[in-house]
Design a protein around this motif. Structure first.
Motif, PDB file in Angstrom:
ATOM      1  N   ARG A  88       0.852  -1.184   0.000  1.00  0.00           N
ATOM      2  CA  ARG A  88       0.000   0.000   0.000  1.00  0.00           C
ATOM      3  C   ARG A  88       0.892   1.240   0.000  1.00  0.00           C
ATOM      4  O   ARG A  88       1.682   1.429   0.937  1.00  0.00           O
ATOM      5  N   SER A 111      -2.069   9.915   6.769  1.00  0.00           N
ATOM      6  CA  SER A 111      -3.012   8.790   6.726  1.00  0.00           C
ATOM      7  C   SER A 111      -4.305   9.181   6.021  1.00  0.00           C
ATOM      8  O   SER A 111      -4.833   8.421   5.198  1.00  0.00           O
ATOM      9  N   ARG A 162      -5.383   8.195   1.518  1.00  0.00           N
ATOM     10  CA  ARG A 162      -6.503   7.350   1.089  1.00  0.00           C
ATOM     11  C   ARG A 162      -6.844   7.562  -0.387  1.00  0.00           C
ATOM     12  O   ARG A 162      -7.334   6.659  -1.052  1.00  0.00           O
ATOM     13  N   ASP A 163      -6.578   8.782  -0.874  1.00  0.00           N
ATOM     14  CA  ASP A 163      -6.876   9.087  -2.280  1.00  0.00           C
ATOM     15  C   ASP A 163      -5.645   8.795  -3.115  1.00  0.00           C
ATOM     16  O   ASP A 163      -4.663   9.516  -3.059  1.00  0.00           O
ATOM     17  N   GLN A 164      -5.678   7.738  -3.908  1.00  0.00           N
ATOM     18  CA  GLN A 164      -4.521   7.320  -4.709  1.00  0.00           C
ATOM     19  C   GLN A 164      -4.562   7.868  -6.140  1.00  0.00           C
ATOM     20  O   GLN A 164      -3.666   7.593  -6.930  1.00  0.00           O
TER      21      GLN A 164
END
Length: 396
Positions: free
Chosen positions: A268, A380, A384-386
């Motif tokens: 990730r 963090s 979350r937005d990739q």
């Protein structure tokens, strides 16, 4: 012996990293041998950063414009020259200042431009390979340089000269090995000013996922070996060797964790950086315990935790930069990242200033924990937005 192109660059980065950090345990030698004041030692420490940060910004952009090899080779050569001057002017503070400034300039140019060169030479390998190779090369030099210098200074009858000999030899060898390395031709369209901030570094993704934690990369190790030992009341006997060992443990751990950091980042993006911030927070808690107990043992317990924070943060930041930066701006973006990481070297001074306001050492470390936790939360949430990361990777 046959070297692949990236191995030639790797050895050069290792040698410059060694030269960059070999000075840290020597501060105690200058105090003991020359009676150098705390102010003079602080100046010598700061002059390195004074040379390094602008050199990072200029060197990265210059390598985008004129090519990696043309920029890197002369400044790899400058690194052993700076070390030679530390030996020649071993008892003259202005000469030491000049040598430290030159060491900072050499490191600044090489760290940014050579990291980009390593990425260029690793494009046919798995994603992130260039960042991993660059991080390992630098970290190994950072760790071994002060370890060797501190131990040699403790044992030598000439502690201001002999500890620099290993790097003098290493630097010359690395330069000879680097000379045959070929560099990719620069993009003909690159005509940006040498000192400029690429658009990527002003974007939301960079500002929220890279900038908040980048200073903790070197902030972790600076707190470990430049701040905590100075506020723990321990015997002076063996202090030089202990400083070298402490630095080696922290930075050696930083090297050891980087394969794990890569796997975490593969799983990730930014996960390695978040794990590193958790390690930094725990290390600061152990640091508070070490100050309370005046314990060198606890400093050694904290060192690998700080090292893990450093290693994970370095890999995570470099890989995010690889994802975000287009190839013709890679050197400049890497340079900005390294510039942010080196702000961490001011952490000992900031902690000292906060402690002096009445909070005390433990209060200052508690404030650092609060800042670390805040940075962890920001990264963090933003991570979350990739979408921006994927877009950056597609440009590369």
């Amino acid at each position: 012996m046959t070297f692949r192109p990236w191995q030639r660059v790797s050895l050069a980065m290792f040698a410059v990293g060694w030269g960059a950090n070999q000075f840290s345990p020597m501060l105690l030698a200058y105090r003991d041998e020359l009676g150098m004041s705390a102010q003079a030692r602080a100046l010598l420490f700061a002059l390195y950063a004074v040379g390094l940060i602008p050199a990072l910004l200029i060197g990265g952009s210059a390598s985008d414009r004129w090519g990696r090899r043309a920029v890197v080779v002369p400044f790899v050569a400058l690194s052993p020259v700076a070390t030679a001057l530390l030996m020649v002017w071993s008892d003259w503070v202005p000469g030491l200042a000049v040598a430290r400034l030159l060491a900072g300039i050499s490191s600044g140019v090489v760290f940014g431009a050579a990291s980009a060169w390593m990425a260029d030479l690793s494009v046919d390998d798995a994603p992130g390979t260039g960042a991993r190779r660059a991080a390992l090369s630098l970290s190994a030099g950072f760790g071994l340089g002060p370890l060797v210098a501190g131990v040699v200074a403790e044992l030598s009858a000439h502690p201001l000269v002999v500890p620099y000999l290993p790097h003098l030899v290493l630097g010359v060898v690395a330069l000879v090995v680097l000379l045959p390395a070929a560099g990719p031709a620069p993009a003909s369209a690159v005509r940006r000013p040498l000192v400029s901030l690429p658009a990527v570094t002003r974007g939301r993704r960079f500002l929220l996922t890279v900038a908040p934690t980048a200073p903790w990369v070197f902030g972790c190790v600076a707190i470990s070996f430049a701040y905590l030992p100075s506020v723990v009341d321990a015997p002076t006997e063996g202090a030089l060797a202990f400083a070298g060992i402490l630095t080696g443990v922290a930075l050696g751990t930083g090297v050891a964790v980087q394969p794990l950091a890569r796997r975490l980042d593969d799983h990730r993006p930014l996960l390695a950086g978040r794990v590193g911030m958790v390690c930094a927070t725990v290390a600061l808690l152990v640091g508070i315990a070490a100050v309370t107990a005046d314990s060198r043992v606890l400093l050694l317990v904290a060192a690998p935790l700080f090292g893990a924070g450093y290693g994970c943060g370095l890999v995570s930041g470099l890989r995010e930069v690889e994802r975000l930066a287009p190839p013709d701006e890679r050197g400049a973006v890497v340079a900005v990242f390294y510039g942010l990481t080196y702000l961490g070297f001011f952490a000992p001074y900031l902690l000292g200033a906060v402690a002096g306001t009445g909070l005390g050492v433990r209060g200052a470390l508690g404030a650092a924990i609060a800042v670390a936790v805040a940075g962890l939360l920001v990264v963090s949430l933003a991570g979350r937005d990739q979408r921006h990361s994927v877009a950056g990777a597609s440009r590369g």
